[in-house]
Every structure is written in structure tokens, then in C-alpha cells.
Design a protein around this motif. Structure first.
Motif, mmCIF file in Angstrom:
data_model
loop_
_atom_site.group_PDB
_atom_site.id
_atom_site.type_symbol
_atom_site.label_atom_id
_atom_site.label_comp_id
_atom_site.label_asym_id
_atom_site.label_seq_id
_atom_site.Cartn_x
_atom_site.Cartn_y
_atom_site.Cartn_z
ATOM 1 N N THR A 1 7.832 -39.614 6.627
ATOM 2 C CA THR A 1 6.759 -39.477 5.645
ATOM 3 C C THR A 1 6.720 -40.695 4.733
ATOM 4 O O THR A 1 5.663 -41.306 4.525
ATOM 5 N N PHE A 2 7.884 -41.060 4.200
ATOM 6 C CA PHE A 2 7.926 -42.241 3.346
ATOM 7 C C PHE A 2 7.425 -43.481 4.084
ATOM 8 O O PHE A 2 6.543 -44.196 3.603
ATOM 9 N N GLY A 3 7.992 -43.746 5.249
ATOM 10 C CA GLY A 3 7.649 -44.960 5.987
ATOM 11 C C GLY A 3 6.160 -45.026 6.310
ATOM 12 O O GLY A 3 5.532 -46.083 6.198
ATOM 13 N N ALA A 4 5.602 -43.887 6.707
ATOM 14 C CA ALA A 4 4.194 -43.888 7.105
ATOM 15 C C ALA A 4 3.290 -44.146 5.906
ATOM 16 O O ALA A 4 2.377 -44.985 5.978
ATOM 17 N N TYR A 5 3.533 -43.457 4.781
ATOM 18 C CA TYR A 5 2.648 -43.678 3.635
ATOM 19 C C TYR A 5 2.859 -45.064 3.023
ATOM 20 O O TYR A 5 1.923 -45.679 2.508
ATOM 21 N N TYR A 6 4.067 -45.559 3.103
ATOM 22 C CA TYR A 6 4.343 -46.924 2.668
ATOM 23 C C TYR A 6 3.489 -47.914 3.475
ATOM 24 O O TYR A 6 2.771 -48.753 2.908
ATOM 25 N N GLY A 7 3.512 -47.766 4.787
ATOM 26 C CA GLY A 7 2.752 -48.675 5.639
ATOM 27 C C GLY A 7 1.248 -48.506 5.500
ATOM 28 O O GLY A 7 0.494 -49.481 5.458
ATOM 29 N N LEU A 8 0.805 -47.250 5.412
ATOM 30 C CA LEU A 8 -0.640 -47.006 5.331
ATOM 31 C C LEU A 8 -1.201 -47.552 4.016
ATOM 32 O O LEU A 8 -2.304 -48.112 3.994
ATOM 33 N N THR A 9 -0.450 -47.386 2.932
ATOM 34 C CA THR A 9 -0.941 -47.897 1.658
ATOM 35 C C THR A 9 -1.006 -49.425 1.670
ATOM 36 O O THR A 9 -1.976 -50.027 1.176
ATOM 37 N N ILE A 10 0.013 -50.054 2.223
ATOM 38 C CA ILE A 10 -0.031 -51.518 2.326
ATOM 39 C C ILE A 10 -1.245 -51.941 3.150
ATOM 40 O O ILE A 10 -1.963 -52.879 2.794
ATOM 41 N N SER A 11 -1.465 -51.234 4.272
ATOM 42 C CA SER A 11 -2.591 -51.584 5.123
ATOM 43 C C SER A 11 -3.917 -51.409 4.367
ATOM 44 O O SER A 11 -4.857 -52.196 4.560
ATOM 45 N N TRP A 12 -3.972 -50.408 3.529
ATOM 46 C CA TRP A 12 -5.191 -50.169 2.745
ATOM 47 C C TRP A 12 -5.408 -51.314 1.741
ATOM 48 O O TRP A 12 -6.523 -51.819 1.580
ATOM 49 N N VAL A 13 -4.328 -51.763 1.115
ATOM 50 C CA VAL A 13 -4.442 -52.890 0.179
ATOM 51 C C VAL A 13 -4.864 -54.169 0.901
ATOM 52 O O VAL A 13 -5.657 -54.958 0.389
ATOM 53 N N LEU A 14 -4.319 -54.342 2.109
ATOM 54 C CA LEU A 14 -4.604 -55.576 2.858
ATOM 55 C C LEU A 14 -5.843 -55.442 3.744
ATOM 56 O O LEU A 14 -5.996 -56.192 4.704
ATOM 57 N N TYR A 15 -6.711 -54.498 3.456
ATOM 58 C CA TYR A 15 -7.877 -54.235 4.308
ATOM 59 C C TYR A 15 -8.620 -55.517 4.685
ATOM 60 O O TYR A 15 -8.888 -56.374 3.843
ATOM 61 N N ARG A 16 -8.924 -55.649 5.960
ATOM 62 C CA ARG A 16 -9.651 -56.815 6.466
ATOM 63 C C ARG A 16 -11.028 -56.372 6.959
ATOM 64 O O ARG A 16 -11.150 -55.835 8.066
ATOM 65 N N PRO A 17 -12.065 -56.622 6.191
ATOM 66 C CA PRO A 17 -13.404 -56.159 6.618
ATOM 67 C C PRO A 17 -13.899 -56.858 7.881
ATOM 68 O O PRO A 17 -14.737 -56.311 8.592
ATOM 69 N N ASN A 18 -13.405 -58.041 8.170
ATOM 70 C CA ASN A 18 -13.909 -58.777 9.333
ATOM 71 C C ASN A 18 -12.957 -58.746 10.519
ATOM 72 O O ASN A 18 -12.929 -59.669 11.327
ATOM 73 N N LEU A 19 -12.195 -57.681 10.616
ATOM 74 C CA LEU A 19 -11.202 -57.616 11.693
ATOM 75 C C LEU A 19 -11.848 -57.552 13.073
ATOM 76 O O LEU A 19 -11.214 -57.869 14.081
ATOM 77 N N PHE A 20 -13.134 -57.151 13.115
ATOM 78 C CA PHE A 20 -13.832 -57.109 14.405
ATOM 79 C C PHE A 20 -13.806 -58.459 15.098
ATOM 80 O O PHE A 20 -13.992 -58.547 16.303
ATOM 81 N N GLN A 21 -13.572 -59.520 14.322
ATOM 82 C CA GLN A 21 -13.566 -60.854 14.940
ATOM 83 C C GLN A 21 -12.449 -61.024 15.963
ATOM 84 O O GLN A 21 -12.486 -61.934 16.787
ATOM 85 N N SER A 22 -11.438 -60.210 15.879
ATOM 86 C CA SER A 22 -10.389 -60.292 16.908
ATOM 87 C C SER A 22 -10.429 -59.070 17.820
ATOM 88 O O SER A 22 -9.431 -58.689 18.403
ATOM 89 N N LYS A 23 -11.609 -58.496 17.942
ATOM 90 C CA LYS A 23 -11.748 -57.269 18.732
ATOM 91 C C LYS A 23 -11.310 -57.464 20.183
ATOM 92 O O LYS A 23 -10.749 -56.567 20.793
ATOM 93 N N ARG A 24 -11.571 -58.643 20.712
ATOM 94 C CA ARG A 24 -11.235 -58.913 22.111
ATOM 95 C C ARG A 24 -9.743 -58.749 22.380
ATOM 96 O O ARG A 24 -9.303 -58.603 23.513
ATOM 97 N N LEU A 25 -8.922 -58.796 21.317
ATOM 98 C CA LEU A 25 -7.465 -58.743 21.490
ATOM 99 C C LEU A 25 -6.879 -57.397 21.125
ATOM 100 O O LEU A 25 -5.676 -57.216 21.163
ATOM 101 N N GLN A 26 -7.745 -56.458 20.723
ATOM 102 C CA GLN A 26 -7.197 -55.199 20.218
ATOM 103 C C GLN A 26 -6.866 -54.174 21.298
ATOM 104 O O GLN A 26 -6.281 -53.143 21.014
ATOM 105 N N GLY A 27 -7.243 -54.444 22.519
ATOM 106 C CA GLY A 27 -6.931 -53.507 23.589
ATOM 107 C C GLY A 27 -5.619 -53.837 24.283
ATOM 108 O O GLY A 27 -4.886 -54.730 23.887
#
Lengths: 473, 473, 473
Positions: free
Chosen positions: C189-215
Motif C-alpha cells: 500500500t505504501f509503495g503503490a501510493y508513493y509511486g502513484l503520487t509521484i507519477s501524478w506530480v510528474l504528469y506528462r501531458p505530451n506522453l503520447f509522443q512516445s506512444k510507438r514505444l509503449q507496447g
């Protein structure tokens, strides 16, 4: 000069004849020891042993299985990094290890477990671990020769390597009474110099002809990390497997765990620093992260302290990565030693360092740190060595290191000479690092076919196969 | 004839309904045994047990985890060799093993661990090992059918396979008092004939239509070696996991270790000899090297001696490799048995041989070799069988082998008949060995795109994604 | 905006400086504990310990090695699924785990193993296990950030993550006297919310630009299954590694084994049902099958009964798969949380559920089920908590869950803020999920070259290639 790499007679002949020899020698010499014999239950009563748990099996079996994984998956997969030599890497590793452990049970048995009453070698779980350790020396040597030798040569290398190992080990452990539970000297130093010397004798000036095959591809590098990680994770078991029961095994595992962790950080540091843009080199990560484990082989059961272990790991990570960066190219150009996997950086240097650290740590041991009985137990100051001081022990440790190096160099030169004979089916310079030479390979073009074909699966069904095949080309 | 392979209703239904059934049956029947119940600490005092170490958990847990790895990684990855069936190999193996162990805990529990006082099955670590063993039989059977059946069929195969296994095991171990700790007969012989008979019933005359998918590619073969090695390394744990505490487990591990080593050498020998240019065939190395472990299943805890183990490994390596060379094509053409993984060569023949060797070794046992108590312990000559002679035991061992074969053949015929019904969503002949049928597959073309694209990364950044995508095609 | 991803100074500096700091702090603070110190043999006599087997090493070492495999191979390979981020997945996992375990030994040591007499932390095998557990929290957090952060950021994340973990763990386990042997709350629980909150702070609105590599690609998915399976198989060791000797460890292993098996079936069910044609989604199989292990972290050593474990596994498999199906896309769009590996579905939800189940099971405990002594032992109702009722214990368990979530959210926000500084060398949006950024990559075109070239092997030797090619056909 086209070389004949057909081993259809030589490889089967060597395998079958040697396996039959093993069966005969095992029949004459090898029996179960007290703890694996069905008389154990009577033995327990005689000796007042109250629990089956006191059978050495339960002290050592978990470590044995970890060591076994290191030998077959660890060493095997570590060498799969080449783009077209994964079969040879893991397959020949499998072959020579399976042969080597049998021969090691005999050779080590004659020296260490020979029962003079009935002229039999009595084996138990500790012998299996030692046999795995013994072939590790030959597998290290294979690392220098990877891709340049035939499986028949590897069998010969293993036959002599195990023999040399057993003699060297007897001198170091039994005659000099040196401590080396994880084999920094006995295994790594010997194995590395054995392999490097053979590689020097077999020098191939035209190896550039197979340069196209000397790199890795993306997925072969990922396979190699499997080898790295299983070696890294289980190294605490390697160094503690034959350490003393109780605190000896416990301490060896802790020390090795710590040294390995420190190696990882300095390896990443130097690897990043070695490249213009700070990019990491997978070769370093795959190998130098393990150097801490090699260097802790001698010293892991000593009271080197946790921070001492970190220091050893710190230094070996740096040295080993620098080795890959500078020494490997230098050795190939100047010393004419072609070292495919860089065993000089992973085993030779950290092994020698481990031997030196062992000598110093032994010389610095004291009753206040170990306790009176602890000191006697750890260094086995009993019977023949009951009067040894720690300083003298330190000297003997250093002498043991020299013996290991000497056996590696001289043994390697002799065996290299034998392997140079033009009868072993080794590949031509342009065919090195190429599985095609010794393996029936699948046709990888097939992969693409499968992708492109399944879109027109429907019309395939009702066609005869010959037609289909033609249609699809 | 296009087959309907849509399993969107049937697979979820089978999984959910059966899992709910498991929960209900576990609720009614299954509880912790003495050693895993919180009353253990009181039990220790009552029974004067002085240490937690005497809890069976510590005798068997390391072996259990090794067996667990063999079931899920070993069997799973061994079957990943096909170029386009790795998902199905390791994924369906995962599914049916996870279901099978639950059903096995119940079935085996009713027969072996049923407490008539409170009508509950009491489970501990040994039950978990036996459950893993039980599903091994079904996973072996899957090997013959790999690529030709739907996951729903596999669930049915497992339901019946586990049931048959439990009955067969009860007859062999409890009624006939046969020894078979590593399951040469109970697991391998039964599992192999069960699978081969089903494959014979499900014969596909037009399987050539998916011929393009029946081979391997380079990296799928490397994945398969992972399976081979984890099976090979941990087989000593498999054969010793439920052997007697003390010398029984110890000896079983040593014997299996040796037999496996010998198998490797003869497999390499015959494999090289089988090809015109002496090249090795990866199929042989992946499989026949394991035959020694199968054949030692019955005999590993006996006093077969170390050289006896080598002889068993020597012979089975040869027989198994010859099987792949000659028998598999013969069986497909003449007997109409399509055996994808060659389980006849890896499990059926070595299993039968193991049963025979077991019978002979039992019949040849003597008090001088085992000791009086050792003989009683090893063969469990107590209570009902207190008056058995070793010769009689040998006869019963042979009878046990016949029971295993009979259960495999008859059970396979029945289950094959059920699986032939056209309701299970199995693939058409041209779609066999194709993950596409049951899995959402990634688009592998993407791989090449990623390589070619990152050179023009800079101009991508400032473009809207739709534009970029178009640009790149 | 082109980002500077050159870490040639920052990564080596962080690694070396921090490793030196570790050495100094270890030198000042860390020593061997009673059982790993050479004085152990004297200690045995003083305490009347009759066998080395009573050394905690033999109770916990096999579980420790399994946990170690989960941390380095399990977590590492689970993240290799991306088509071009396998090096980063397994390599950076390796780096931060190796650093984190050292820092964890110190942080946890100060809180749990500090000897106030000589101001030293005394470490043994249990500390190593706890250190591995502690970094697991950070590795979970890495799962949310995979492909979007630099290794320097990961080192910072780990430094703070381990620190937060140790404080949170101290509050939950030592101050609130909550039971959580497998860490549903403390780790997942700790690890997951720690990571999710960091990810929320570091939100990248243009992440679609690397969509070709996400699969993924086919073989990267097979690599990821290696991670899945080693996590799945060894989870019983994870949840039992630091449980009480005897029935505690035994029961924890059984319960976890069962819950995991049930998760597999419901995961396959929902996965198949989620797709139009009933095809399975490898993402679900790789992840949701593990949810049962996460959810059993708190409760596995309780008397939850075997069917209770199945129910937990049943529910978490469903919840987790639904999470991948619905929640992950929803969270990305609506909540602006980009969660590469879906840790919300694998760790957050099952972890919270595990905490709740733990609270309920504790509150429902009774002397009739546990036995008088069993109840005291299992819940540690001694000294400070000798007068606690099970209901009160249930309340404290629930409070512990809240602490874990709070630490995750607040810690993640703080650390996310630090990681947002533009100094850490993180990749641009279009370069995310791309090993090229931080690794020297092999040239994969080489693979095809090797295939096409080896037919004309001879030419290299003395002939120009064109000539040879003709010659060789």
C-alpha cells in the motif's frame, strides 16, 4: 585453409568413452557416506544424534541448490550475450559441467574423502557442492575461449582442468591449511589464469574475420542478464555453502550480500563515466557487478565486518569495470590474449584481490574479535596447525594465492599446447562465435513468415501443403 | 470447415464455476494440520518436541520451492520452443497447474490425509508438494497436445487427470504399498500414456496445414533451455522432496544428481551422431538430458549405489535421444499419435524403465546393504507389509507399473472421447501452434519501427501525434 | 524543448558519494549480531543451545534467497515487457535495489535492531530479509514511473522511499503493534501510493509522443512472464519469511500458495471475458495473477483457513483484472496519473484489501481457533499489548492501513516535488520508454547480417566476399 569442424565421431566417442570410464571408476571407488547411507538410522543411535535435522543434508542442501543454479543457469546464461552463440554458450556449459562434476567427485574424493579402511570414497552433500565448485573453475576458463573452441576441446579442457584443480586444492587447503571457503584463489584465480593462458596459446591473429558476430543483440543481452542476476543473487550461498555450520555460514552470507551490493553502485558509476554521453554499457553491468562476490570468496567467513565487506565490493566494482574499459582491449592488442567474456576483469583481478584481502584479514585476526574458540574454529587451528599464529596464517594464505596462480599458468600452458593440435575440430577464424558450426539451427526467416501468413489463413486451409508453400513465397 | 475458437463464455464460466466449487469444497473439507495450526505450540509441549526445527516445514520447504519452480517455470518454459506458441505454452501451463493443485489437494486429501474423527482433510507442506506432483502428470500430458487444444479442453483434461491420478496413486502407494517417491510410475508413466492416448483419439490428419508454425526460432529455443535447466537442476529436489527424513532425502538427491549428469553426456553423444555433419540438435538437448531424472523417480531413495545411478542415466539418455530421432516420426506416421513435445521419449520410456529398475532394485535389496532398520525404513515394511520379503516387494513394484500404464491408457481414451466433442473451441488444423487464436498479440512490426524512428526523434517532438503517425508510414 | 539527458557526472557522483557514505555509516554503526558473530559458539554454551540448527540462519535462509530472487529477477523482469526498455527495467531495478538494501539496513536498524549498550546496529539474516522488503516498496513505485524517469531520479526516489518506509514501518509495527508479516500495508500500500503520487506530480501531458514505444513485442512479453512466475512461485516465501518460527511460517506459506492459485483462475476468466473474441490479454496474466499474494501479506500468518485464502485470491484476481481493464485508462485521462505498470491494480487495491481483511480477521480471532498460547504468539499479545482484545487489535490494524496510505500520499507529494526540479536528466516526452537514452545499445541490424552472412563464411578468410559467395553455393 578450411578447417574440418565435423565432430560426428570425436564428440560422441569422447562422451561415451568417458562416461563409461566414470561408471567403472564410480563402481570401484564411490559409495554413500554415513549420512546418505541407509545405515544412518543405526548410526544416529550409536552416536546419540537426536534428530534427522543434524544430517548435513539439512545444513547444506538449500545452498547446494543455489550453487547448482549458478553453475548451470548463472554461468551458462551469462555467456549468451553474443548474437549467434547462445546455444553454444549455454549448451556446452551444460555439457562440460555435467562431465566435470563426475570427474570432480572422483578427483576431489581421492584427495579429501578417501576412506583408507575399505579404499572407497564416501560422498555426501558436501561433495556435490565441491564438485560444482570444481567445475566452476573450468567454466570460468571457458569464458575466455567462448566461441573459439570446439566442444571436444572443451571436454579436454575440463578433464585436465578438474585434475589440476583437485591437486591445487589439495595443496592449498590440506597441505598449507589455507582457508578459502568461497574459492577466490582456488576457484576464481586458478580458473581465470588457466583460461587466459590457454587463450594466449591458442591466439588467433585473424579473429577480426568474425568481427560481425562478436557483438550482442538486444534480446541476447537480456538473456545474459538472467545469468548475471542468478549469479549475483545466489553468490551469498556460494561463499557460505561449505563454511562452518552456524555463525560461519551466517556471516559468509551477510558479508557477500553486502560486497555485491557495493559492487553494483561503483560499476554503474564507472560505466556511466566511461562513455562520452554518460550512457551505461551493458557489458559492465552484466559482469563487474559480480566482482564483489569473487573477491569475498576467501574472506567471507572471517570477521571482516560489514563495512569491510562494503569496501571490498566498492573497490572491486571499480577495478573490474576499469578492466573492461581499458585492459581487455590492451590485452588483446599487446599481450595477444583474446578474452571473449573478460574473465580477467571478473575473475582474475578480483580473485587475486580476494586472496590478498584474505591474507591481510587473517593476519589481523585477534582473540578479542573472534573469541578464543571462535578463532580456533574459524581458522581451524587444530592438530597440525594448533600452534599457528594469525600472522603465520596470513603468510600461508598468501602462499596459497601463489600456488593458485602458478597452477593456472603452468596448467594452462600445457593444456593449451594439447588443444593446439589440429585434431579437435575447432572453427576457422571466420566461423568463430557462430552456432551454425556445431548446431542445427532453426530457420529464423520462419518467424516473419508466421507473421505475414496468418492474415491469409483462411485460404490456406483447403489447399494441399505443397501448393500452400509455393503460394507463400 | 472453419472452427469457432471463441471462448469468451466457456473459459470464464469454467474458471469461475470451478473456482467457486473449490472454495465450497475447501470450506467443507480442508483445514490446517497439526504442524501448520496455531495449536502447534501446545502440541509441541504435549509431544515433548524440543525445537521448531522438527516442524516438517523445515525438512521439506526448500525442496517444495524447487518443485514449484519445476512445475511453473520448468514445464512452462520447456514448451516455449515453438516460434509462435510461447504464450500458450507458459500461460496455459500456469492456468491448469493453478487449478490442478487445488483439485489435487482435495482428491489426494480424501485418499491420504482424511481425518475420520472430524471428517476433515488436514494439510501441511507435504500436501502442497504432492499437489504439485499430481499436476505434473497433467502438464506432461499437455506436452503431447501442445498447440492443438483449447484452454477449456486443458481444464477438462486437468480435472479428469487429477482425479485419475489420485485414484491410481492410492492403489499403487496405499493398497499395493509400492515405493515411488519421485513418481517414475505414478507421475511420468501415467501422465505420458494419458497424454499420448488423448493425442491418439484427437488425431488430426491435416495437421500439415500448420507446418509453418511447428518449428522453433533461435530465441524461442533459448527460452526453452531455461525450462530445461530449471527442471534439470531441481530434479534432485523433486525426487527427494517426499523421501524419508535423513538419509532418504540425502541419498535421493545424490542419486538423481548423478543420473542426470550421465544423461547429459549420452544425449550429446547420440545427438551429434544423429546428424550427417555431427551437429547437435537442440530438441535433444532440451529434452533427453532430463531422462535420467525421470528414470530415477522410483529408485532414487534406494541403495542403488552411485554407479548404478550413472548407469541408469547413461541408458536413458541414449534411449530418449533415439526416441526423438526415430520413434517420434514413426509414431506420427504409423500409429497416428501426434506428440508435440515428444513426451513418449522424455516421460513414457524413461518412466517405464524407472519402474522396472525400481522393481529389480527392490527385489535385490538385502539387510547387509541397508542394515536391518534401514531396510524396514526404506521399504516401509511395517504393519500390513511387515512380513513382505524383498522379492515380493519387487513383484508389487512391477504390478504398480502396470496399474500406472493401465490408468493412463484407459483414462486417456475416456477423456479423449470427451475432448473430441465439438464444443470446446479447439483450433482448426491450419491454426494450430498459433498464439493468435487465444491471445491478443502485440504487433511485432513495432519493434522495427522503434529502431528506425528514433533517428528522427527531434522532429517528432513538435508535431501533433496524428501527424506524426502519418509521417512515419 | 530538448532535454539534457547526459548523466555522465550526476549518476557516477551520486553512486560514489552515497556508497562512500554507506561505508562510513556502516563503519560507525553496523556489526554482526549474536548469531553471525564468531562468538556464537561461546554464546551457544552460555545459553545451552544444543545445535547449530537453532541459529536463525537455518530457519530463514531458504526464504531469504527466494525473496532475493523476487526483488532482483521478479520485479526486474516483470517490467521488461516494453519493447525497448528491458535494459532500463531490469538494470535500474538492479541499481536502486542494491543501493536501497544498504540504506535500509541502516534505517531499519536504527529503529529495530539498535543496541543501546554499545550504540551499534546488530544485523543477521532477518535484517537482510527486511532490507529486501524495504526496497520492494521503492521498486513498486518504480513500476508507475517506468520509462519516464532518469536513474538519478530513481536513486533519489529510493533514498527518500527507504527513509519514509522505515519511519512508517516503525509506527505501524512498533508503536501501534500491528501485524503485517508480508507487508500488504507496510510494503504494497505504501509503495503503490508513493509511486502513484509521484507519477501524478510528474504528469506528462505530451506522453503520447512516445506512444510507438509503449507496447510490447512478442519476446519482451515472454521475458516479463519470467518475472511474473518467479514472483508468483516465491510469494509464499515472501509472506512467510519473517513470520514466527514453526506453525507461523508453515501456515503463511500454505495460505499464500492457495490465494495465488485462486487469483490465476479469476484473472484468466476476466481477461478472456474482457475481449470481444474471448482472447486473453498478456498484461492481465503477467500482473493480476499476483494480486492474491499482495492481499495475503497481512493475513497469511493468521488462522484465516484455507478456504478463506481462496476467497481472498478469488476476489483480488477479479478486482485487479478489472483495474487493468477500466481503471488504468480512467486514471490516466481523468486523474492525470500515468501508471506504466499498473501498480494501482497490482499493489494499491490488493494491498488495501489485504489490510482490511487483516483487520477483520484479527478482530474475529478467538482462543478456540488459535488456542490460548497460539493467540498470544500470533498477535504478540505480550508486554505492552498483553491486555489487548482482538477487537482492539482489529482497530489498530485498520489504523495501520491509514498510516501506510498517508505516508504514501504525503511522502510521494514531497518527493515528487523534488524530482520535478529540472536537474535530474529525465527524458523528453518523445524519448520515454526508450533504452537508447541511457544505454549504449547493440546494433540489432547485426542480427540479420549474421543470418545472411554465415552462408558465405569461407570468403572472409582469403577471398573477397563477392567471389566467395559464388564459390560457396
Amino acid at each position: 585453409m578450411t578447417k574440418n569442424t565435423n565432430i560426428r565421431i570425436s564428440l560422441p566417442a569422447v562422451c561415451v568413452v568417458w562416461q563409461i570410464a566414470m561408471i567403472i571408476l564410480f563402481g570401484v571407488f564411490i559409495r554413500y557416506d554415513e549420512e546418505s547411507d541407509a545405515h544412518w538410522i543405526e548410526h544416529m543411535k550409536e552416536e546419540n544424534i537426536s534428530s534427522h535435522m543434524e544430517n548435513d543434508f539439512y545444513y547444506r542442501y538449500p545452498s547446494f541448490q543455489d550453487v547448482h543454479v549458478m553453475i548451470f543457469v548463472g554461468f551458462g546464461f551469462l555467456m549468451t550475450f553474443l548474437k549467434r552463440y547462445s546455444f553454444g554458450a549455454v549448451g556446452f556449459n551444460f555439457l562440460i559441467a555435467a562431465f566435470g562434476i563426475q570427474w570432480a567427485l572422483l578427483m576431489q574424493g581421492w584427495f579429501h574423502s578417501f576412506d583408507k579402511e575399505d579404499w572407497k570414497i564416501k560422498i555426501g552433500i558436501e561433495n556435490l557442492i565441491n564438485a560444482d565448485f570444481c567445475v566452476a573453475g573450468c567454466l570460468i576458463a571457458y569464458g575466455a575461449l567462448l566461441g573459439k573452441v570446439s566442444p571436444v576441446q572443451l571436454m579436454v579442457l575440463t578433464l585436465f582442468g578438474v585434475t589440476l584443480f583437485a591437486v591445487e586444492e589439495y595443496i592449498i587447503l590440506e597441505l598449507l591449511h589455507v582457508k578459502d571457503a568461497g574459492g577466490s584463489m582456488v576457484i576464481h584465480t586458478f580458473g581465470a589464469y588457466y583460461g587466459l593462458t590457454i587463450s594466449w596459446v591458442l591466439y588467433r591473429p585473424n579473429l577480426f574475420q568474425s568481427k560481425r558476430l562478436q557483438g550482442s543483440v538486444y534480446h541476447s543481452d537480456v538473456f545474459a542478464i538472467i545469468g548475471t542476476l542468478f549469479l549475483w543473487m545466489f553468490w551469498p550461498s556460494f561463499n557460505s555453502a561449505i563454511a562452518d555450520h552456524g555463525d560461519g555460514q551466517h556471516r559468509a552470507a551477510i558479508n557477500t550480500y553486502l560486497a555485491l551490493a557495493a559492487s553494483v553502485l561503483t560499476t554503474f558509476a564507472i560505466s556511466s563515466f566511461s562513455q562520452k554521453h554518460g550512457k551505461l554499457d551493458m557489458v559492465h553491468i552484466q559482469n563487474a557487478t559480480l566482482a564483489g562476490g569473487v573477491a569475498m570468496g576467501t574472506v567471507s567467513e572471517f570477521m571482516i565486518t560489514p563495512y569491510g565487506s562494503l569496501i571490498v565490493g566498492f573497490c572491486t566494482g571499480i577495478i573490474s569495470t576499469f578492466g573492461y574499459w581499458f585492459l581487455t582491449p590492451f590485452m588483446e592488442k599487446t599481450l595477444k590474449i583474446q578474452d571473449t567474456c573478460g574473465i580477467h576483469n571478473l575473475h582474475a583481478m578480483p580473485g587475486v584481490l580476494g586472496g590478498i584481502v584474505g591474507a591481510i584479514t587473517a593476519a589481523a585476526a585477534s582473540e578479542s574479535v573472534y573469541g578464543r574458540e571462535g578463532l580456533i574454529n574459524t581458522f581451524d587451528f587444530k592438530e597440525a596447525t594448533a600452534n599457528r599464529t594469525v600472522n603465520v596464517q596470513g603468510g600461508y594464505q598468501a602462499a596459497g594465492l601463489c600456488v593458485a596462480i602458478a597452477f593456472g599458468l603452468i596448467g594452462g600452458a600445457l593444456v593449451g599446447g594439447i588443444l593446439k593440435l589440429p585434431i579437435w575440430g575447432d572453427p576457422a577464424d571466420a566461423n568463430c562465435f557462430e552456432d551454425e558450426v556445431y548446431w542445427e539451427l532453426p530457420d529464423d526467416e520462419g518467424d516473419n513468415i508466421s507473421v505475414s501468413v496468418h492474415s491469409n489463413i483462411n485460404h490456406v486451409r483447403s489447399m494441399p501443403p505443397e501448393l500452400y508453400e509455393r503460394n507463400n513465397q
